[in-house]
Motif scaffolding. Structure first.
Motif, PDB file in Angstrom:
ATOM      1  N   ARG A  78       0.600  -1.192   0.236  1.00 50.90           N
ATOM      2  CA  ARG A  78       0.182  -0.007  -0.309  1.00 50.90           C
ATOM      3  C   ARG A  78       0.720   0.980  -0.045  1.00 50.90           C
ATOM      4  NH1 ARG A  78      -1.782   2.978   3.842  1.00 50.90           N
ATOM      5  NH2 ARG A  78      -1.717   1.930   5.632  1.00 50.90           N
ATOM      6  N   THR A  79       2.058   0.973   0.637  1.00 52.18           N
ATOM      7  CA  THR A  79       2.671   2.740   1.082  1.00 52.18           C
ATOM      8  C   THR A  79       3.872   1.772   0.721  1.00 52.18           C
ATOM      9  OG1 THR A  79       3.243   2.688   3.303  1.00 52.18           O
ATOM     10  CG2 THR A  79       1.116   3.437   2.390  1.00 52.18           C
ATOM     11  N   ALA A  80       5.192   3.106   0.330  1.00 51.68           N
ATOM     12  CA  ALA A  80       6.304   2.414   0.172  1.00 51.68           C
ATOM     13  C   ALA A  80       7.139   1.805   1.479  1.00 51.68           C
ATOM     14  CB  ALA A  80       7.620   2.864  -0.062  1.00 51.68           C
ATOM     15  N   ALA A  81       6.870   2.513   2.691  1.00 50.68           N
ATOM     16  CA  ALA A  81       7.219   2.153   4.150  1.00 50.68           C
ATOM     17  C   ALA A  81       7.040   0.395   4.533  1.00 50.68           C
ATOM     18  CB  ALA A  81       6.960   3.130   4.789  1.00 50.68           C
ATOM     19  N   GLU A  82       5.896   0.656   4.229  1.00 47.44           N
ATOM     20  CA  GLU A  82       5.331  -0.654   4.728  1.00 47.44           C
ATOM     21  C   GLU A  82       5.454  -2.150   3.407  1.00 47.44           C
ATOM     22  OE1 GLU A  82       0.930  -1.009   4.027  1.00 47.44           O
ATOM     23  OE2 GLU A  82       0.516   0.665   6.128  1.00 47.44           O
ATOM     24  N   GLY A  83       5.885  -1.150   2.492  1.00 50.44           N
ATOM     25  CA  GLY A  83       6.437  -2.741   1.455  1.00 50.44           C
ATOM     26  C   GLY A  83       7.268  -2.901   1.661  1.00 50.44           C
ATOM     27  N   ILE A  84       8.940  -2.432   1.702  1.00 48.78           N
ATOM     28  CA  ILE A  84      10.041  -1.891   2.546  1.00 48.78           C
ATOM     29  C   ILE A  84      10.040  -2.928   4.159  1.00 48.78           C
ATOM     30  CG2 ILE A  84      12.382  -1.522   3.130  1.00 48.78           C
ATOM     31  CD1 ILE A  84      12.218  -1.018   0.612  1.00 48.78           C
ATOM     32  N   ALA A  85       9.552  -2.520   5.113  1.00 50.29           N
ATOM     33  CA  ALA A  85       9.527  -2.847   6.202  1.00 50.29           C
ATOM     34  C   ALA A  85       8.792  -4.188   6.149  1.00 50.29           C
ATOM     35  CB  ALA A  85       8.902  -2.353   7.257  1.00 50.29           C
ATOM     36  N   GLY A  86       7.456  -4.661   5.431  1.00 44.35           N
ATOM     37  CA  GLY A  86       7.408  -6.046   4.954  1.00 44.35           C
ATOM     38  C   GLY A  86       8.188  -7.104   4.448  1.00 44.35           C
ATOM     39  N   LEU A  87       9.005  -6.740   3.108  1.00 38.24           N
ATOM     40  CA  LEU A  87      10.168  -7.599   3.232  1.00 38.24           C
ATOM     41  C   LEU A  87      11.552  -7.920   3.972  1.00 38.24           C
ATOM     42  CD1 LEU A  87      11.200  -8.826   0.667  1.00 38.24           C
ATOM     43  CD2 LEU A  87      12.502  -6.466  -0.389  1.00 38.24           C
ATOM     44  N   ILE A  88      11.538  -6.631   4.482  1.00 39.32           N
ATOM     45  CA  ILE A  88      12.552  -7.334   5.418  1.00 39.32           C
ATOM     46  C   ILE A  88      12.132  -7.781   6.155  1.00 39.32           C
ATOM     47  CG2 ILE A  88      13.980  -6.099   7.481  1.00 39.32           C
ATOM     48  CD1 ILE A  88      14.028  -3.585   5.656  1.00 39.32           C
ATOM     49  N   ASP A  89      10.727  -8.185   7.512  1.00 42.38           N
ATOM     50  CA  ASP A  89      10.456  -9.010   7.779  1.00 42.38           C
ATOM     51  C   ASP A  89       9.987 -10.182   7.554  1.00 42.38           C
ATOM     52  OD1 ASP A  89       9.592  -7.410   9.583  1.00 42.38           O
ATOM     53  OD2 ASP A  89       7.681  -6.964   9.591  1.00 42.38           O
ATOM     54  N   ARG A  90       9.713 -10.868   5.829  1.00 40.05           N
ATOM     55  CA  ARG A  90       9.964 -11.992   5.333  1.00 40.05           C
ATOM     56  C   ARG A  90      10.615 -12.156   5.090  1.00 40.05           C
ATOM     57  NH1 ARG A  90       6.104  -8.865   2.132  1.00 40.05           N
ATOM     58  NH2 ARG A  90       8.262  -8.450   0.171  1.00 40.05           N
ATOM     59  N   ILE A  91      12.415 -11.646   5.323  1.00 41.46           N
ATOM     60  CA  ILE A  91      13.316 -12.230   5.049  1.00 41.46           C
ATOM     61  C   ILE A  91      14.369 -12.141   6.259  1.00 41.46           C
ATOM     62  CG2 ILE A  91      13.776 -11.630   2.514  1.00 41.46           C
ATOM     63  CD1 ILE A  91      15.717  -9.531   3.151  1.00 41.46           C
ATOM     64  N   GLY A  92      13.015 -12.015   8.121  1.00 43.43           N
ATOM     65  CA  GLY A  92      14.680 -12.085   8.505  1.00 43.43           C
ATOM     66  C   GLY A  92      15.556 -11.565   8.779  1.00 43.43           C
TER      67      GLY A  92
END
Length: 357
Positions: free
Chosen positions: A288-302
């Motif tokens: 939805r937002t760039a910040a959510e996309g970056i933080a979500g990707l970092i979460d997914r890759i641990g």
């Protein structure tokens, strides 16, 4: 449609493909007429590097393994001395960003061509940007003399990267794309390059962290890192990279891990003032937002997102703010002041998701 733009298309040859490092080096050295090569690598990677360089035979006249993160000036001086001792006519760097940076330090002093074989997703092999650390001060600059003449990308060399380094090195590359996209004078070609880099890294990093032996995903990640370096070379260093350079130089923190901790907070800070760039980042990451996309990707890759976990001490946050206040941020999409820097660093220090108290 009326189009007007300008950018520097940097010279250099790229050889990309699985297995390329094992068969392409002799031909590339022949193209350069290299007969007296200084080989650079870390001591840890020396066995692998010697195997890759074996087809070059006696053309490898010297080996320098004193590589250190952030390229301290004493290491740069030692590398230059090693090149002079063997009268090198070429520098071959096989390794991550620190190895490439050491090769650039040599080229900054001596007129030697550089050939780079990256083993991480640093991206610096595609840029004319150099960096040297003296004490707690890291100095960077741009000089076409340090741009590698040849880069050989081989995804097979990244298969042994552990998940943690894969993740943080990949986010390091992602940061190059992000900063390029909000660069104020970005042209259409660097914009497309950066956007494709975000897309490639966003789909590849979860796959390679999940299965490090997935050569196709490793190739996709390395392709994204290549694009990231190209985009960064065509634009420049902004708020995010300036913060990371200060933290790395002043406190000797690991480069890729610092990028991972800082990037979500810089994106959250800049997003309101960089609407178009942020929309492109969000779309490439399916968020939805760039910040959510970056933080979500970092979460997914641990990946770890805490500067404290990297060894930074709480009082050093204020020292970092002081150091950063001495820099200029004219090309950042949003005005930067002491309060903003403290907000970004405090969030990165504690490893909070952007927006959390």
């Amino acid at each position: 449609m009326s189009v007007s733009f300008s950018y520097d298309a940097l010279p250099g040859r790229v050889v990309f493909g699985a297995g390329a490092a094992r068969h392409a080096l002799p031909d590339q050295m022949d193209r350069l007429g290299a007969r007296n090569i200084l080989l650079l690598a870390t001591e840890h990677e020396r066995p692998m590097v010697e195997e890759l360089a074996a087809p070059l035979g006696e053309r490898v006249a010297g080996f320098f393994t004193g590589v250190r993160p952030h390229v301290p000036v004493d290491v740069a001086a030692a590398a230059v001395a090693a090149a002079k001792d063997i009268r090198a006519d070429c520098v071959l760097a096989i390794g991550g960003g620190s190895t490439t940076g050491t090769a650039k330090a040599i080229a900054l002093d001596l007129p030697l061509p550089i050939v780079v074989v990256p083993t991480t997703y640093a991206g610096s092999e595609m840029t004319p940007v150099w960096g040297l650390t003296d004490g707690e001060k890291k100095t960077t600059g741009r000089n076409p003399a340090v741009l590698p003449r040849v880069v050989v990308y081989d995804p097979e060399l990244t298969l042994s990267l552990p998940p943690s380094l894969t993740a943080t090195s990949g986010v390091n590359a992602l940061a190059h794309c992000v900063e390029a996209l909000w660069f104020p004078h970005i042209g259409p070609i660097p914009r497309l390059t950066a956007e494709e880099g975000v897309l490639a890294l966003g789909r590849a990093l979860p796959a390679v962290v999940r299965d490090g032996a997935d050569v196709a995903a490793r190739s996709d990640a390395l392709y994204g890192a290549h694009l990231a370096g190209m985009a960064f070379a065509a634009t420049g260093s902004g708020l995010h990279h300036k913060i990371c350079h200060v933290l790395g130089g002043a406190f000797d923190l690991p480069h890729a891990e610092v990028h991972t901790a800082v990037l979500p907070h810089v994106v959250a800070f800049n997003e309101p003032a960089a609407v178009e760039a942020s929309a492109r980042i969000a779309a490439a990451l399916g968020a939805r937002t760039a910040a959510e996309g970056i933080a979500g990707l970092i979460d997914r890759i641990g990946a770890s997102t805490s500067l404290a976990a990297l060894g930074m001490q709480a009082p050093e946050v204020e020292h970092a703010v002081d150091l950063l206040m001495a820099k200029r941020y004219d090309e950042n999409p949003r005005a930067v002041d002491e309060t903003a820097l403290r907000l970004i660093l405090d969030g990165a220090y504690h490893g909070r998701r952007p927006g959390q108290g």
